[in-house]
Design a protein around this motif. Structure first.
Motif, PDB file in Angstrom:
ATOM      1  N   SER A  87       9.869  -2.800   7.914  1.00 34.90           N
ATOM      2  CA  SER A  87       8.978  -3.288   8.556  1.00 34.90           C
ATOM      3  C   SER A  87       8.628  -4.211   7.619  1.00 34.90           C
ATOM      4  O   SER A  87       8.412  -3.902   6.226  1.00 34.90           O
ATOM      5  CB  SER A  87       8.397  -2.567   9.354  1.00 34.90           C
ATOM      6  N   LEU A  88       7.794  -5.035   7.676  1.00 33.16           N
ATOM      7  CA  LEU A  88       6.723  -5.924   7.068  1.00 33.16           C
ATOM      8  C   LEU A  88       5.760  -4.765   6.771  1.00 33.16           C
ATOM      9  O   LEU A  88       5.104  -5.389   5.238  1.00 33.16           O
ATOM     10  CB  LEU A  88       6.419  -7.195   7.386  1.00 33.16           C
ATOM     11  N   GLU A  89       4.877  -4.189   7.446  1.00 33.07           N
ATOM     12  CA  GLU A  89       4.211  -3.377   6.600  1.00 33.07           C
ATOM     13  C   GLU A  89       4.423  -2.831   5.652  1.00 33.07           C
ATOM     14  O   GLU A  89       3.311  -3.003   4.738  1.00 33.07           O
ATOM     15  CB  GLU A  89       2.994  -2.549   7.722  1.00 33.07           C
ATOM     16  N   THR A  90       5.489  -1.925   5.955  1.00 30.69           N
ATOM     17  CA  THR A  90       6.023  -0.779   4.282  1.00 30.69           C
ATOM     18  C   THR A  90       6.444  -2.180   3.429  1.00 30.69           C
ATOM     19  O   THR A  90       6.207  -2.430   1.931  1.00 30.69           O
ATOM     20  CB  THR A  90       7.220  -0.646   5.022  1.00 30.69           C
ATOM     21  N   LEU A  91       7.649  -3.384   3.579  1.00 30.31           N
ATOM     22  CA  LEU A  91       7.300  -4.612   2.860  1.00 30.31           C
ATOM     23  C   LEU A  91       6.130  -4.727   1.498  1.00 30.31           C
ATOM     24  O   LEU A  91       6.255  -4.768   0.257  1.00 30.31           O
ATOM     25  CB  LEU A  91       7.544  -5.259   2.988  1.00 30.31           C
ATOM     26  N   LYS A  92       5.327  -4.797   2.422  1.00 28.84           N
ATOM     27  CA  LYS A  92       3.474  -5.464   1.274  1.00 28.84           C
ATOM     28  C   LYS A  92       3.549  -4.524   0.670  1.00 28.84           C
ATOM     29  O   LYS A  92       3.040  -4.379  -0.635  1.00 28.84           O
ATOM     30  CB  LYS A  92       2.973  -6.175   2.554  1.00 28.84           C
ATOM     31  N   LYS A  93       3.313  -3.616   1.451  1.00 30.43           N
ATOM     32  CA  LYS A  93       2.530  -2.307   0.433  1.00 30.43           C
ATOM     33  C   LYS A  93       4.180  -1.902  -0.820  1.00 30.43           C
ATOM     34  O   LYS A  93       3.061  -1.576  -2.285  1.00 30.43           O
ATOM     35  CB  LYS A  93       2.708  -0.666   1.371  1.00 30.43           C
ATOM     36  N   ASP A  94       4.920  -1.690  -0.426  1.00 30.87           N
ATOM     37  CA  ASP A  94       5.821  -1.929  -1.855  1.00 30.87           C
ATOM     38  C   ASP A  94       5.922  -2.870  -2.829  1.00 30.87           C
ATOM     39  O   ASP A  94       5.843  -2.317  -3.890  1.00 30.87           O
ATOM     40  CB  ASP A  94       7.696  -1.113  -1.164  1.00 30.87           C
ATOM     41  N   ALA A  95       5.665  -4.043  -2.145  1.00 35.69           N
ATOM     42  CA  ALA A  95       6.039  -5.055  -3.095  1.00 35.69           C
ATOM     43  C   ALA A  95       4.553  -5.400  -3.927  1.00 35.69           C
ATOM     44  O   ALA A  95       4.694  -5.015  -5.298  1.00 35.69           O
ATOM     45  CB  ALA A  95       5.564  -6.681  -2.708  1.00 35.69           C
ATOM     46  N   LEU A  96       3.025  -4.678  -3.685  1.00 37.55           N
ATOM     47  CA  LEU A  96       2.059  -4.773  -4.454  1.00 37.55           C
ATOM     48  C   LEU A  96       2.509  -3.238  -5.411  1.00 37.55           C
ATOM     49  O   LEU A  96       2.267  -3.677  -6.534  1.00 37.55           O
ATOM     50  CB  LEU A  96       1.184  -3.947  -3.506  1.00 37.55           C
ATOM     51  N   ALA A  97       2.946  -1.917  -5.273  1.00 32.12           N
ATOM     52  CA  ALA A  97       3.360  -1.053  -5.647  1.00 32.12           C
ATOM     53  C   ALA A  97       4.210  -1.725  -7.521  1.00 32.12           C
ATOM     54  O   ALA A  97       3.573  -1.476  -8.102  1.00 32.12           O
ATOM     55  CB  ALA A  97       3.876  -0.102  -5.211  1.00 32.12           C
ATOM     56  N   HIS A  98       5.460  -2.277  -6.793  1.00 32.12           N
ATOM     57  CA  HIS A  98       5.812  -3.007  -7.682  1.00 32.12           C
ATOM     58  C   HIS A  98       5.462  -3.105  -9.029  1.00 32.12           C
ATOM     59  O   HIS A  98       5.887  -3.347  -9.692  1.00 32.12           O
ATOM     60  CB  HIS A  98       6.812  -3.279  -6.797  1.00 32.12           C
ATOM     61  N   MET A  99       4.464  -4.645  -7.913  1.00 30.51           N
ATOM     62  CA  MET A  99       3.993  -5.418  -8.751  1.00 30.51           C
ATOM     63  C   MET A  99       3.078  -5.424  -9.735  1.00 30.51           C
ATOM     64  O   MET A  99       2.666  -5.346 -11.369  1.00 30.51           O
ATOM     65  CB  MET A  99       2.741  -6.988  -7.946  1.00 30.51           C
ATOM     66  N   GLN A 100       2.077  -3.636  -9.251  1.00 23.24           N
ATOM     67  CA  GLN A 100       1.047  -2.651  -9.579  1.00 23.24           C
ATOM     68  C   GLN A 100       1.572  -2.320 -11.190  1.00 23.24           C
ATOM     69  O   GLN A 100       0.923  -2.308 -12.213  1.00 23.24           O
ATOM     70  CB  GLN A 100       0.348  -1.832  -8.941  1.00 23.24           C
ATOM     71  N   GLU A 101       2.605  -1.638 -11.055  1.00 25.21           N
ATOM     72  CA  GLU A 101       3.755  -0.510 -11.819  1.00 25.21           C
ATOM     73  C   GLU A 101       3.768  -1.913 -12.968  1.00 25.21           C
ATOM     74  O   GLU A 101       3.695  -1.339 -13.824  1.00 25.21           O
ATOM     75  CB  GLU A 101       4.460   0.313 -10.953  1.00 25.21           C
ATOM     76  N   MET A 102       4.913  -3.024 -12.410  1.00 20.91           N
ATOM     77  CA  MET A 102       5.071  -3.783 -13.544  1.00 20.91           C
ATOM     78  C   MET A 102       4.132  -4.725 -14.539  1.00 20.91           C
ATOM     79  O   MET A 102       4.190  -4.557 -15.718  1.00 20.91           O
ATOM     80  CB  MET A 102       6.832  -4.506 -12.923  1.00 20.91           C
ATOM     81  N   TYR A 103       2.857  -5.048 -13.846  1.00 18.45           N
ATOM     82  CA  TYR A 103       2.188  -6.257 -14.564  1.00 18.45           C
ATOM     83  C   TYR A 103       0.832  -5.909 -14.418  1.00 18.45           C
ATOM     84  O   TYR A 103       0.741  -6.052 -15.598  1.00 18.45           O
ATOM     85  CB  TYR A 103       2.314  -7.710 -13.814  1.00 18.45           C
ATOM     86  N   GLY A 104       0.468  -4.579 -14.483  1.00 18.97           N
ATOM     87  CA  GLY A 104      -1.383  -3.949 -14.412  1.00 18.97           C
ATOM     88  C   GLY A 104      -1.959  -4.882 -14.274  1.00 18.97           C
ATOM     89  O   GLY A 104      -2.015  -5.338 -13.091  1.00 18.97           O
ATOM     90  N   ASP A 105      -3.160  -4.816 -14.834  1.00 15.80           N
ATOM     91  CA  ASP A 105      -4.061  -5.682 -15.421  1.00 15.80           C
ATOM     92  C   ASP A 105      -3.996  -7.134 -15.491  1.00 15.80           C
ATOM     93  O   ASP A 105      -5.249  -7.716 -16.298  1.00 15.80           O
ATOM     94  CB  ASP A 105      -5.655  -5.301 -14.977  1.00 15.80           C
ATOM     95  N   LYS A 106      -2.565  -7.529 -16.856  1.00 14.34           N
ATOM     96  CA  LYS A 106      -2.852  -8.906 -17.341  1.00 14.34           C
ATOM     97  C   LYS A 106      -2.629  -9.493 -15.802  1.00 14.34           C
ATOM     98  O   LYS A 106      -2.118 -10.149 -15.021  1.00 14.34           O
ATOM     99  CB  LYS A 106      -1.408  -8.361 -17.270  1.00 14.34           C
ATOM    100  N   PRO A 107      -3.156 -10.854 -16.889  1.00 15.54           N
ATOM    101  CA  PRO A 107      -3.413 -11.868 -15.367  1.00 15.54           C
ATOM    102  C   PRO A 107      -3.027 -13.122 -16.065  1.00 15.54           C
ATOM    103  O   PRO A 107      -1.608 -13.219 -17.328  1.00 15.54           O
ATOM    104  CB  PRO A 107      -5.152 -12.825 -16.736  1.00 15.54           C
ATOM    105  N   GLY A 120      17.622 -10.097  12.083  1.00 11.31           N
ATOM    106  CA  GLY A 120      17.323  -9.537  13.422  1.00 11.31           C
ATOM    107  C   GLY A 120      15.755  -8.672  12.904  1.00 11.31           C
ATOM    108  O   GLY A 120      15.070  -7.993  13.540  1.00 11.31           O
ATOM    109  N   PHE A 121      15.526  -9.805  11.603  1.00  8.03           N
ATOM    110  CA  PHE A 121      14.360  -8.370  11.211  1.00  8.03           C
ATOM    111  C   PHE A 121      13.094  -9.079  11.463  1.00  8.03           C
ATOM    112  O   PHE A 121      12.687 -10.841  12.038  1.00  8.03           O
ATOM    113  CB  PHE A 121      14.178  -9.014   9.111  1.00  8.03           C
ATOM    114  N   GLU A 122      11.671  -8.638  11.469  1.00  8.52           N
ATOM    115  CA  GLU A 122      11.132  -9.154  12.210  1.00  8.52           C
ATOM    116  C   GLU A 122      10.220 -11.037  11.911  1.00  8.52           C
ATOM    117  O   GLU A 122       9.402 -11.416  12.792  1.00  8.52           O
ATOM    118  CB  GLU A 122       9.265  -8.279  12.664  1.00  8.52           C
TER     119      GLU A 122
END
Length: 391
Positions: A87-107, A120-122
């Motif tokens: 689902s797109l909603e799950t993708l958005k949340k997991d993508a955010l979690a991945h980016m936060q874990e990998m790059y934190g607060d670094k600009p 067939g994806f939405e």
């Protein structure tokens, strides 16, 4: 919850047409061979990708990546996530979690690169890029979009499952080991021959080594240096067979019976004959040397011609057009250079003439060897007494 996986990219294997499955099977076997000793891993096939999953728990990249990285035929490793929902909603949340874990607060700047092979994806690919990018921007104020030269690219692949990753570890490429037949490499303790051996292994050739040992003129330390080089090559190939051929008697025989300025050519011709006998016995199709045109006296075109003439099977010279610095750079990259420069001499270096002939004439070399009535027996005895070391 998303699962950590390792996406594995392969290069020219993908262009092998109907035979592609043979090469991919070799890659899968190599991955399993390297990972089986450290855990319970499974390899999933996807078009253009292999996905390594840890069936024993959460994947430890520090363990997995160093074992998969040396495998020939792979061009990139991508530590990433396999999403548990399509689902797109799950993708958005997991993508955010991945980016936060990998790059934190670094600009940083970023962009999203999405590919939707599952029609067939939405959402379509462009919508995925826009929606995921907007969600990250809204929740990570340190991130800004740059579609031309971003610091980070977040890749989204919508297949039977959704995978995402933002790091690509470049690997060595080439062809799966063993997919191009077998060759026997004349392996000395120098800089060039281990690089040549590695390069042919990278092209899918199953390699074995032949080392010519001349005690007491070459020490056990010189032999150990070659064994250590073979071990390093085995880090890439999984195993390595090394023949240690006793060469003292043959070397002294030539020293006493041929002109000293032509000794190196005769020595190398004898080595090629011995190596070819081993190659025939082991079902190999070629010999491999570390010769580079013009680098030393025996590697002139005339010298190579005179040495090559004694062989019946092809002689592969992957370094032929390289200069010394190019060879050193590869040796440094693959971890053989520091071993090669240990101060222990090989048999050719010990007996080299002060002024070797640089333009030998083949008919002269052959005329001299016709008078060496015991040469064939010396070569046969050396091959018969060879020590075999399995690494």
């Amino acid at each position: 919850m998303a699962e950590k996986v390792l996406l594995v990219k392969f290069g020219e294997v993908a262009m092998r047409g109907d035979n592609q499955y043979i090469f991919i099977n070799r890659l899968i076997l190599a991955i399993r061979r390297n990972l089986d000793p450290v855990g319970h891993y499974y390899v999933v096939r996807e078009p253009g990708r292999l996905i390594v999953e840890d069936r024993g728990g959460e994947m430890d990249y520090d363990t997995v990546i160093p074992r998969v990285e040396p495998i020939f035929g792979l061009v990139g490793l991508c530590p990433g996530l396999k999403l548990d929902e399509m689902s797109l909603e799950t993708l958005k949340k997991d993508a955010l979690a991945h980016m936060q874990e990998m790059y934190g607060d670094k600009p940083m700047t970023f962009k999203v690169n999405a590919r939707r092979s599952n029609k067939g994806f939405e959402a379509r690919s462009q919508q995925i890029c826009e929606d995921v990018g907007e969600y990250i921007l809204d929740n990570m104020p340190n991130m800004k979009v740059n579609v031309k030269t971003p610091d980070v690219v977040l890749y989204v692949e919508v297949r039977n499952r959704i995978y995402l990753y933002s790091k690509v570890i470049k690997t060595y490429g080439g062809l799966p080991y063993g997919s191009s037949g077998k060759g026997v490499s004349l392996l000395s303790g120098g800089i060039d021959s281990p690089v040549a051996t590695w390069m042919m292994a990278k092209r899918g050739v199953e390699v074995e080594g032949v080392y010519f040992h001349s005690p007491p003129y070459t020490s056990e330390w010189a032999k150990q240096k070659v064994i250590d080089l073979a071990k390093r090559i085995a880090d890439f190939t999984g195993s390595f067979k090394l023949y240690v051929v006793p060469f003292t008697d043959l070397q002294l025989y030539l020293l006493e019976n041929v002109p000293h300025d032509k000794l190196t050519i005769h020595l190398k011709r004898a080595m090629m004959r011995a190596a070819e006998q081993i190659a025939v016995k082991d079902g190999a199709w070629s010999l491999i040397t570390g010769e580079s045109v013009g680098q030393v006296a025996s590697q002139t075109m005339q010298g190579i011609y005179a040495i090559n003439a004694v062989c019946n099977m092809p002689v592969l010279r992957p370094l032929a057009g390289m200069d010394k610095q190019e060879i050193i750079d590869i040796g440094t990259k693959i971890g053989t250079y520091d071993i090669s420069i240990r101060p222990y001499e090989d048999c050719c270096t010990i007996f080299v003439a002060k002024h070797p002939q640089i333009k030998p004439r083949l008919h002269v070399i052959e005329r001299i060897e016709k008078k060496l009535t015991d040469l064939d027996q010396h070569i046969a005895d050396a091959v018969e007494k060879a020590e075999v070391i399995e690494l």
